[in-house]
Design a protein around this motif. Structure first.
Motif, short mmCIF file in Angstrom:
data_model
loop_
_atom_site.label_atom_id
_atom_site.label_comp_id
_atom_site.label_asym_id
_atom_site.label_seq_id
_atom_site.Cartn_x
_atom_site.Cartn_y
_atom_site.Cartn_z
N LEU A 251 0.85 -1.23 0.00
CA LEU A 251 -0.01 0.06 0.07
C LEU A 251 0.77 1.08 0.10
O LEU A 251 0.61 2.27 -0.80
N ILE A 252 2.08 1.17 0.92
CA ILE A 252 2.98 2.47 0.97
C ILE A 252 3.53 2.62 -0.67
O ILE A 252 3.76 3.48 -1.02
N PHE A 253 3.98 1.53 -1.01
CA PHE A 253 4.80 1.59 -2.50
C PHE A 253 3.70 2.18 -3.57
O PHE A 253 4.00 2.79 -4.35
N SER A 254 2.40 1.47 -3.31
CA SER A 254 1.43 1.90 -4.59
C SER A 254 1.18 3.60 -4.25
O SER A 254 0.92 4.34 -5.17
N ALA A 255 1.20 3.97 -2.98
CA ALA A 255 0.89 5.46 -2.80
C ALA A 255 2.08 6.35 -3.34
O ALA A 255 1.73 7.46 -3.73
N CYS A 256 3.41 5.84 -3.05
CA CYS A 256 4.37 6.47 -3.88
C CYS A 256 4.32 6.54 -5.41
O CYS A 256 4.63 7.60 -6.06
N SER A 257 3.85 5.36 -5.90
CA SER A 257 3.59 5.43 -7.27
C SER A 257 2.36 6.33 -7.53
O SER A 257 2.50 7.20 -8.84
N ALA A 258 1.31 6.28 -6.96
CA ALA A 258 0.54 7.33 -7.25
C ALA A 258 0.95 8.82 -6.89
O ALA A 258 0.43 9.77 -7.85
N ALA A 259 1.82 9.25 -5.96
CA ALA A 259 2.60 10.28 -5.89
C ALA A 259 3.31 10.81 -7.03
O ALA A 259 3.31 12.14 -7.63
N VAL A 260 4.10 10.04 -7.56
CA VAL A 260 4.78 10.27 -8.84
C VAL A 260 3.69 10.64 -10.03
O VAL A 260 3.85 11.57 -10.88
#
Length: 404
Positions: A251-260
């Motif tokens: 979930l954290i990794f996906s949130a970082c991808s969403a931030a990009v």
């Protein structure tokens, strides 16, 4: 009927092509243990398949770039995708780890052909339109990187690790068909240009001696290294230190991808409102260093709650999304006649620098804190900002940064 370059469909196509190398990494991550069990190898040894893929992915563009400048982008992409399909099927049929390593290396060589995507943009669009297109590609690539690990886990559950490679081959076939019948050649090839070692050497010599292209290649590599550092370090920290479950970390990794993606989307909106690319890039690089520097200071002070670390990683990801379209645009603009070679050089340098940053994080990880990740991220972000302030802004005048 050819897909029109100005259309959203064309942006999605370029994004899918650019995502092939990343999906070749992310979709296989859930299957490392199962692959090792099937081939009688440890998960750590199977991890070498990632190294083989990434090594060929880093070096092969140096060959594709000059070729695409002479024979065109489309034949290079089709050839590479065909090689990717064949290698993916060979990976699915591999009966030993050495064979799988060899096939993964060839698969990486095939995937590397899609790095000509940015050269295609340089062929077809002016600076403002190219910035928006690159932003769209960044969004598409990050959507794929979010989906790929989950898709890999689902395929593993349905049919085992070999099915993952078979599906990669199927995707490759689909992309070949779309490129063949839907994409026109973009490069303005010059028939009399030779494709020999001396000619290729001269192309790369032009790049490393060109103040604008070289400056932005180095800036992009430094900025990208901060991202590679958090990709490696975040899993070590959140799973190994904090004790999160892989699904929670996902979930954290996906949130970082969403931030990009959000950063790239914001850059596109700012561009349409008339904000100069140099202004947005300055904000992005400063924001990246501020977030990474804050993480380093708080970690050294002994106060780094996981929620704060996750938030700072998202800020770094957001800043990368803001910066990347402008970095790639500035790198490609000065040498349009060898845009393929420029893109290849930029990709190879960034991948090599990222591998070094990832290796440093893994090597320096203390098993107790986020210090290794924070230190490498802060150093990379500081280097990117310093290079830009020292060389990038002045190197780009009067064309790219005159509006600053």
């Amino acid at each position: 009927m050819k897909i029109q370059p100005a259309s959203a469909a064309f942006t999605v196509l370029l994004g899918l092509l650019a995502a092939v190398p990343y999906s070749g990494i992310d979709i296989n991550l859930p299957a490392l243990a199962a692959t090792g069990a099937a081939l009688g190898a440890s998960p750590s040894h199977v991890g070498l398949t990632m190294s083989a893929f990434m090594l060929s992915l880093a070096m092969a563009p140096l060959i594709y770039g000059p070729i695409s400048d002479r024979v065109g982008r489309k034949p290079v992409v089709v050839f590479g995708l065909a090689l990717f399909v064949i290698a993916s099927l060979a990976c699915a049929a591999a009966q030993s780890l050495p064979m799988l390593l060899l096939c993964r290396a060839v698969q990486g060589v095939g995937a590397a052909s899609t790095t000509t995507t940015y050269a295609i943009i340089r062929d077809l669009f002016d600076e403002a339109s190219a910035r928006a297109k690159i932003g769209g590609i960044v969004v598409t690539v990050n959507v794929v990187t979010v989906i790929a690990p989950t898709a890999g886990a689902a395929l593993l559950a349905i049919g085992g690790w070999r099915l993952i490679y078979a599906c990669q081959a199927a995707v490759g076939v689909m992309l070949i068909a779309i490129v063949l019948w839907g994409m026109a050649e973009s490069a303005k090839t010059v028939a009399e240009r030779r494709l020999g070692a001396s000619a290729v050497f001269k192309d790369y010599l032009r790049i490393v001696t060109h103040p604008v292209s070289l400056a932005f290649i180095l800036i992009g590599a430094a900025a990208g290294s901060a991202v590679f550092a958090y990709v490696t370090g975040s899993s070590l920290y959140f799973i190994g230190v904090v004790g999160l479950q892989p699904k929670q970390y996902g979930l954290i990794f996906s949130a970082c991808s969403a931030a990009v993606m959000l950063g790239a989307f914001l850059d596109g909106r700012l561009g349409r409102q008339g904000f100069a690319p140099a202004d947005v890039l300055t904000v992005g690089l400063v924001l990246s260093f501020a977030a990474a520097g804050t993480m380093l200071v708080t970690t050294l002070a002994g106060w780094s709650p996981p929620a704060l670390v996750a938030a700072l990683l998202m800020v770094v990801a957001l800043s990368f999304g803001l910066s990347l379209p402008n970095l790639m645009n500035a790198t490609m603009q000065p040498l349009p006649d060898i845009a393929g070679a420029v893109g290849a050089a930029a990709g190879t340098v960034q991948m090599t620098a990222g591998a070094i940053a990832s290796g440093l994080v893994a090597l320096l990880f203390d098993g107790r804190t986020a210090l290794a990740m924070a230190a490498v991220m802060a150093a990379s972000a500081l280097l990117a900002l310093t290079l830009y302030l020292r060389f990038g802004r002045s190197a780009g005048r009067p064309t790219w940064v005159s509006s600053v």
